[in-house]
Scaffold this motif. Structure first.
Motif, PDB file in Angstrom:
ATOM      1  N   SER A 394      36.510  -8.661  30.481  1.00 28.55           N
ATOM      2  CA  SER A 394      35.689  -8.090  29.409  1.00 28.55           C
ATOM      3  C   SER A 394      34.257  -7.807  29.875  1.00 28.55           C
ATOM      4  O   SER A 394      33.566  -6.961  29.298  1.00 28.55           O
ATOM      5  N   ASP A 395      33.800  -8.506  30.913  1.00 25.14           N
ATOM      6  CA  ASP A 395      32.449  -8.281  31.429  1.00 25.14           C
ATOM      7  C   ASP A 395      32.303  -6.941  32.125  1.00 25.14           C
ATOM      8  O   ASP A 395      31.181  -6.501  32.400  1.00 25.14           O
ATOM      9  N   PHE A 396      33.426  -6.290  32.420  1.00 24.10           N
ATOM     10  CA  PHE A 396      33.383  -5.010  33.111  1.00 24.10           C
ATOM     11  C   PHE A 396      33.396  -3.840  32.139  1.00 24.10           C
ATOM     12  O   PHE A 396      33.365  -2.681  32.560  1.00 24.10           O
ATOM     13  N   GLY A 397      33.468  -4.133  30.842  1.00 22.02           N
ATOM     14  CA  GLY A 397      33.434  -3.065  29.853  1.00 22.02           C
ATOM     15  C   GLY A 397      32.099  -2.336  29.872  1.00 22.02           C
ATOM     16  O   GLY A 397      31.030  -2.952  29.800  1.00 22.02           O
ATOM     17  N   GLY A 398      32.143  -1.017  29.984  1.00 22.30           N
ATOM     18  CA  GLY A 398      30.916  -0.231  30.013  1.00 22.30           C
ATOM     19  C   GLY A 398      30.067  -0.455  31.252  1.00 22.30           C
ATOM     20  O   GLY A 398      28.853  -0.226  31.223  1.00 22.30           O
ATOM     21  N   LEU A 399      30.668  -0.885  32.345  1.00 17.63           N
ATOM     22  CA  LEU A 399      29.893  -1.156  33.562  1.00 17.63           C
ATOM     23  C   LEU A 399      29.194   0.102  34.063  1.00 17.63           C
ATOM     24  O   LEU A 399      28.098   0.022  34.641  1.00 17.63           O
ATOM     25  N   PHE A 400      29.781   1.268  33.835  1.00 15.53           N
ATOM     26  CA  PHE A 400      29.186   2.511  34.309  1.00 15.53           C
ATOM     27  C   PHE A 400      27.804   2.731  33.703  1.00 15.53           C
ATOM     28  O   PHE A 400      26.905   3.273  34.360  1.00 15.53           O
ATOM     29  N   ALA A 401      27.624   2.313  32.458  1.00 10.39           N
ATOM     30  CA  ALA A 401      26.329   2.487  31.810  1.00 10.39           C
ATOM     31  C   ALA A 401      25.288   1.517  32.346  1.00 10.39           C
ATOM     32  O   ALA A 401      24.084   1.793  32.274  1.00 10.39           O
ATOM     33  N   ARG A 402      25.724   0.394  32.885  1.00 12.07           N
ATOM     34  CA  ARG A 402      24.797  -0.627  33.374  1.00 12.07           C
ATOM     35  C   ARG A 402      24.568  -0.524  34.880  1.00 12.07           C
ATOM     36  O   ARG A 402      23.442  -0.668  35.351  1.00 12.07           O
ATOM     37  N   ARG A 403      25.660  -0.309  35.619  1.00 14.23           N
ATOM     38  CA  ARG A 403      25.573  -0.244  37.085  1.00 14.23           C
ATOM     39  C   ARG A 403      26.458   0.912  37.554  1.00 14.23           C
ATOM     40  O   ARG A 403      27.625   0.731  37.854  1.00 14.23           O
ATOM     41  N   ARG A 404      25.880   2.074  37.563  1.00 17.10           N
ATOM     42  CA  ARG A 404      26.665   3.288  37.774  1.00 17.10           C
ATOM     43  C   ARG A 404      27.397   3.266  39.112  1.00 17.10           C
ATOM     44  O   ARG A 404      28.596   3.516  39.176  1.00 17.10           O
ATOM     45  N   TRP A 405      26.675   2.953  40.189  1.00 20.51           N
ATOM     46  CA  TRP A 405      27.295   3.044  41.512  1.00 20.51           C
ATOM     47  C   TRP A 405      28.322   1.941  41.745  1.00 20.51           C
ATOM     48  O   TRP A 405      29.349   2.165  42.389  1.00 20.51           O
ATOM     49  N   SER A 406      28.065   0.776  41.189  1.00 18.18           N
ATOM     50  CA  SER A 406      29.052  -0.298  41.302  1.00 18.18           C
ATOM     51  C   SER A 406      30.330   0.071  40.559  1.00 18.18           C
ATOM     52  O   SER A 406      31.444  -0.183  41.039  1.00 18.18           O
ATOM     53  N   ALA A 407      30.188   0.672  39.378  1.00 20.53           N
ATOM     54  CA  ALA A 407      31.362   1.081  38.604  1.00 20.53           C
ATOM     55  C   ALA A 407      32.156   2.157  39.335  1.00 20.53           C
ATOM     56  O   ALA A 407      33.393   2.106  39.385  1.00 20.53           O
ATOM     57  N   LEU A 408      31.455   3.132  39.914  1.00 18.72           N
ATOM     58  CA  LEU A 408      32.160   4.184  40.650  1.00 18.72           C
ATOM     59  C   LEU A 408      32.884   3.616  41.872  1.00 18.72           C
ATOM     60  O   LEU A 408      34.007   4.014  42.191  1.00 18.72           O
ATOM     61  N   ALA A 409      32.233   2.678  42.573  1.00 15.45           N
ATOM     62  CA  ALA A 409      32.864   2.073  43.743  1.00 15.45           C
ATOM     63  C   ALA A 409      34.110   1.291  43.346  1.00 15.45           C
ATOM     64  O   ALA A 409      35.176   1.421  43.976  1.00 15.45           O
ATOM     65  N   LEU A 410      34.006   0.471  42.277  1.00 12.62           N
ATOM     66  CA  LEU A 410      35.159  -0.306  41.846  1.00 12.62           C
ATOM     67  C   LEU A 410      36.290   0.610  41.375  1.00 12.62           C
ATOM     68  O   LEU A 410      37.472   0.350  41.675  1.00 12.62           O
ATOM     69  N   ALA A 411      35.942   1.668  40.656  1.00 11.18           N
ATOM     70  CA  ALA A 411      36.975   2.611  40.208  1.00 11.18           C
ATOM     71  C   ALA A 411      37.703   3.216  41.400  1.00 11.18           C
ATOM     72  O   ALA A 411      38.942   3.352  41.393  1.00 11.18           O
ATOM     73  N   PHE A 412      36.960   3.567  42.435  1.00 11.49           N
ATOM     74  CA  PHE A 412      37.581   4.145  43.633  1.00 11.49           C
ATOM     75  C   PHE A 412      38.494   3.141  44.321  1.00 11.49           C
ATOM     76  O   PHE A 412      39.618   3.466  44.722  1.00 11.49           O
ATOM     77  N   PHE A 413      38.033   1.887  44.436  1.00 11.97           N
ATOM     78  CA  PHE A 413      38.859   0.860  45.077  1.00 11.97           C
ATOM     79  C   PHE A 413      40.139   0.603  44.275  1.00 11.97           C
ATOM     80  O   PHE A 413      41.225   0.438  44.847  1.00 11.97           O
ATOM     81  N   LEU A 414      40.023   0.566  42.958  1.00  4.91           N
ATOM     82  CA  LEU A 414      41.198   0.323  42.116  1.00  4.91           C
ATOM     83  C   LEU A 414      42.182   1.481  42.210  1.00  4.91           C
ATOM     84  O   LEU A 414      43.408   1.272  42.230  1.00  4.91           O
TER      85      LEU A 414
END
Length: 515
Positions: A394-414
């Motif tokens: 649940s802590d990853f909800g809306g991560l793109f709005a808080r940490r854009r590059w971290s969210a994009l990196a995690l999305a790519f890895f997943l």
């Protein structure tokens, strides 16, 4: 005198052992071991304010160990050392305890490279969690040295020693956290690992009694010509030996330690276990099955095929049950996911038993791909855990709005783990493994794998979608991401992106893994 001769120091004893040390061949694990000793000694004398340098010394030692692989990879000849003599006084290439062939070099790259990424991820973790610096870096380097030694080992005694050197320091690393969970996780890991090691040692003793040798090639010859009355002993020994390596690989039913151990360990160590620990078990399993137990190929081939089906199914179904609305941890989901990935890694080894071919290129290729993207995913989880220590889904909800590059990196890895564009490298790895099963006539295993890939798509995509959901919290301020962590995530993402554009590079690296 040739450069190769200069690099060796050889003394022959009456018993027939050429006690040679090819320093260039043993450089990768040796450098890691020497760096471990150096860090431990430096910790005794450095003042507290300067002990942060130990982390960067560890990174430098591991980087040097990786660089030492280059001259071995570019050499035209396979380097070997600690070999027995033939009757004519020459070197018996089939009775060497250490062989730096293509298979060994690729897995050493995976082990040392994975340890290097884990060390970079640990730079901030050691400070944030106030872990003992000298002990942490010494244990990490020691484990990396064992993991680098294991794929080059060519006798059962050296294999077991390397496996334990890779494993024992991790028990302490898991237990370094002072929140109580670490001690419990370390105890579970230790007890189950010791049991598996005891079973494996019993199996090795049976194999030695039946064949009279510990060298893998000699064991294969002994099993092929074992007297009828010794065959039950040899078969039991082979089965018990495989148990220990299956445990390190976290194959079902030897997987029960993984979720609690990963969630209790420091996050970089959980990532290290998921890649380097798995690589150690995988390389050992590949060596003993493809070389030592080659005469029993159809038997262990079927056993590993069943084990692969059970492992990927149990891991993916359990990962599917990890839901954000029940406060499940992201680390626990990755732990179950790594069990499912272990099932895929077993498929080409099982196929090698059926076909009688020693090609393990598919396993090596998938291991390289998995190592890069899985460590990257753990790195993003570690970044989120700096402000949200529980790292729940649940802590990853809306991560793109808080940490854009971290969210994009995690999305790519997943997406790479799921095998979906733009993570083409993940799809490429799964196709290679799937083809290995089909080519070996294991159509039923290929169907099981296809079903499991579909199951995994759901939880990977569900997590990815949550990253881009409407923001559930304001942007985090005052939590600047450490430079080492940012660089590590960027490096992992860049490697995965390059491999997605040119996935054939993986096969070029893994293509020479023939026994």
């Amino acid at each position: 005198m040739t450069p190769h001769a200069v690099s060796q120091l050889a003394v022959t004893d009456p018993g027939g052992l050429i006690q040679s040390v090819d320093w260039a061949a043993v450089a990768p694990p040796l450098i890691a071991a020497l760096a471990a000793l150096g860090v431990l000694l430096a910790d005794l004398f450095l003042p507290a304010g300067r002990k942060k340098a130990l982390g960067w010394a560890t990174v430098a030692g591991l980087a040097l160990a990786v660089v030492s692989l280059i001259p071995l990879a570019t050499s035209r000849h396979t380097r070997s050392t600690f070999c027995l003599r033939t009757v004519t006084g020459g070197t018996d290439s089939g009775a060497c305890s250490y062989v730096a062939d293509h298979f060994a070099l690729v897995f050493q790259l995976l082990a040392l490279g994975g340890a290097l990424i884990a060390a970079l991820l640990s730079i901030h973790t050691v400070d944030d969690e106030d872990l003992p610096r000298g002990e942490y870096w010494f244990l990490l380097l020691s484990s990396a040295a064992g993991a680098a030694l294991l794929p080059a080992s060519r006798d059962l005694a050296t294999l077991i020693i390397a496996l334990e050197v890779a494993s024992l320091p991790v028990f302490a690393l898991v237990g370094l956290r002072r929140d109580g969970r670490g001690a419990e996780a370390a105890l579970k890991f230790f007890l189950s690992s010791v049991t598996a090691t005891a079973v494996m040692l019993l199996g090795v003793s049976f194999v030695y009694a039946a064949t009279g040798s510990l060298h893998l090639s000699a064991v294969a010859d002994g099993l092929a010509h074992a007297p009828g009355q010794l065959k039950p002993l040899a078969e039991a020994g082979a089965a018990l030996t495989l148990v220990g390596f299956a445990f390190k690989l976290a194959a079902v039913p030897f997987h029960f330690w993984v979720p609690d151990t990963y969630t209790g360990a420091p996050l970089p160590i959980a990532g290290y276990l998921s890649v380097v620990g798995k690589a150690a078990g995988l390389s050992g399993l590949a060596l003993v099955t493809t070389i030592a137990f080659r005469p029993y190929g159809h038997t262990w081939g079927l056993a590993l095929a069943v084990l692969a089906a059970l492992t990927m199914t149990a891991g993916n179904v359990a990962a599917l049950r990890q839901r954000a609305d029940t406060r499940h941890s992201a680390v626990r989901l990755l732990a179950w996911s790594s069990i499912g990935q272990a099932g895929y890694l077993l498929v080409p080894i099982a196929a090698a038993g059926y076909t009688g071919s020693g090609s393990l290129g598919a396993t090596v290729a998938y291991a390289l791909i998995y190592g890069v993207v899985n460590l990257g995913a753990f790195g993003v989880v570690a970044a989120v855990a700096r402000t949200r220590p529980e790292a729940r889904l649940s802590d990853f909800g809306g991560l793109f709005a808080r940490r854009r590059w971290s969210a994009l990196a995690l999305a790519f890895f997943l997406l790479c783990l799921a095998g979906l564009p733009p993570g083409i490298v993940g799809l490429f790895g799964k196709v290679v493994v799937f083809r290995a099963a089909v080519d070996a006539g294991l159509g039923w295993l290929a169907v099981v794998m296809a079903v499991n890939v579909t199951i995994a798509l759901y939880y990977y995509l569900a997590w990815t979608a949550r990253l881009f959901a409407p923001a559930e919290a304001a942007a985090e301020t005052g939590t600047r991401q450490p430079a080492a962590l940012t660089a590590t995530l960027g490096l992992a993402a860049a490697v995965a992106a390059v491999l997605s554009v040119a996935p054939q590079l993986v096969l070029q690296v893994a293509g020479g893994t023939l026994f």
